[in-house]
Scaffold this motif. Structure first.
Motif, PDB file in Angstrom:
ATOM      1  N   TRP A 215       2.074  -8.064 -20.393  1.00 40.18           N
ATOM      2  CA  TRP A 215       3.027  -6.954 -20.437  1.00 40.18           C
ATOM      3  C   TRP A 215       2.971  -6.216 -19.117  1.00 40.18           C
ATOM      4  N   GLN A 216       4.097  -5.573 -18.799  1.00 39.80           N
ATOM      5  CA  GLN A 216       4.207  -4.807 -17.560  1.00 39.80           C
ATOM      6  C   GLN A 216       4.219  -3.322 -17.912  1.00 39.80           C
ATOM      7  N   GLU A 218       4.726   0.497 -18.098  1.00 43.91           N
ATOM      8  CA  GLU A 218       5.881   1.265 -17.653  1.00 43.91           C
ATOM      9  C   GLU A 218       5.508   2.271 -16.568  1.00 43.91           C
ATOM     10  N   GLY A 219       6.401   2.440 -15.607  1.00 52.61           N
ATOM     11  CA  GLY A 219       6.275   3.510 -14.620  1.00 52.61           C
ATOM     12  C   GLY A 219       5.154   3.349 -13.635  1.00 52.61           C
ATOM     13  N   GLN A 245      -2.817   4.906 -18.979  1.00 57.91           N
ATOM     14  CA  GLN A 245      -1.903   4.512 -20.041  1.00 57.91           C
ATOM     15  C   GLN A 245      -2.649   3.610 -21.016  1.00 57.91           C
TER      16      GLN A 245
END
Length: 360
Positions: A215-216, A218-219, A245
């Motif tokens: 997964w990438q 966010e932000g 995060q």
């Protein structure tokens, strides 16, 4: 420690003494108050042999015996070797700071060593950036046991650091920054995104190196570090975003933990300018519940100590930027041993420091 406890310890040997020391610290005012306090151990480490010259230090990790392993990038300055000999890439120290072992084959390792991790079997994993690979070595460094990816072949459009990042669903990397091996099933978690203009993802592989998922976050401009807790949460550094995060192991977002910062000297033009980020590297405490998070804040040259459950910053370690004991010059890696001692490596500062928990 009471006289009764001392009498009971005498026949039991060194192992019981260590346990007693740990209990003594847990009963100390600092531990009970929930606000950890540390002081630098200026006598650690002991002098290195053979006039060793140290380069920038990447990561640091601690094994099950509380031995400290330091990653030496060997990027010494011109003229440094007139005064000594280049220190090896991997340096192993005991808790007293005595050199135990050193090793590293430049033909196998990448010179820009970034982070390390010990798995449940006592093997040492190393992430280098940019390198296109993560590696597993035997504890003594004599054998390269396993490798995911290929040295010098990056996950980009042309296989180099100049190419477009691909974030491929494959066993390839662009700039792997840190890793974790799940002791329950052997899955390997890798943060692949040490610098801008590269991949920015968390990639997961099984124990054979087969790609499972990614997964990438966010932000994020970079994905500089990760840590995985015993209760299954994945903590990812948002270096420029001043936060950690938090995700589950499948990449489902849970929450943010802010790591705020402010300049001690306000800029003349009123515009804040970071000097490395406030969430650069992180480590979890060794107690059963992993109550604490230790986070490198390069902007303020200190280590933030955060309550993992609430996200509240409890205290900080460090006396600002500099080269005196307790100060930092670009702190980059950190690790915690079973006694609660904190070890911090510096890239520009080219040293490792030990901080001991204290009761006062």
């Amino acid at each position: 420690m009471s006289v009764i406890m001392k009498r009971r310890l005498r026949p039991c040997g060194q192992a019981v003494v260590v346990i007693a020391m740990a209990l003594a610290w847990m009963l100390s005012p600092g531990a009970q108050s929930g606000v950890p306090r540390y002081e630098v151990d200026a006598s650690w480490p002991k002098p290195f042999p053979d006039r060793w010259v140290i380069g920038g230090l990447g990561g640091v990790c601690v094994d099950a015996n509380d031995h400290v392993f330091v990653l030496n990038r060997q990027d010494v300055l011109e003229g440094d070797l007139n005064a000594g000999h280049l220190a090896p890439p991997i340096i192993e120290l005991d808790a007293e700071g005595t050199l135990i072992n050193s090793w590293g084959d430049a033909k196998l390792l990448d010179p820009r060593l970034h982070s390390c991790h010990f798995d449940a079997d006592g093997n040492m994993w190393i992430a280098s950036s940019p390198s296109g690979m993560v590696q597993k070595y035997s504890h003594n460094g004599r054998a390269l046991l396993f490798q995911i990816g290929t040295k010098g072949v990056l996950d980009s459009s042309d296989g180099t650091a100049k190419g477009k990042p691909l974030n491929s669903n494959a066993a390839r990397f662009f700039m792997p920054s840190s890793l974790f091996v799940d002791p329950k099933n052997g899955d390997v978690y890798v943060s692949d995104g040490e610098s801008r203009n590269g991949n920015r993802r968390i990639a997961v592989f099984d124990r054979q190196g087969t790609f499972l998922r990614q997964w990438q976050p966010e932000g994020m401009q970079t994905v500089h570090c990760l840590a995985v807790s015993a209760d299954g949460w994945v903590y990812v550094c948002n270096r420029e975003g001043s936060r950690i995060q938090v995700y589950d192991k499948n990449g489902v977002f849970a929450k943010n933990i802010d790591v705020p910062w402010k300049p001690y000297t306000p800029p003349a033009n009123g515009e804040l300018k970071e000097s490395g980020g406030s969430a650069v590297s992180l480590e979890l405490s060794r107690d059963a519940g992993q109550r604490l998070m230790y986070v490198i804040n390069q902007n303020n040259a200190q280590i933030e100590i955060i309550d993992r459950a609430s996200g509240k910053i409890l205290s900080a370690v460090g006396r600002g930027a500099g080269h005196y004991p307790g100060q930092f010059d670009q702190p980059h890696g950190l690790a915690v041993d079973s006694m609660g001692n904190l070890y911090v490596t510096e890239n520009r500062g080219r040293r490792v420091q030990k901080f001991k928990p204290v009761s006062r």
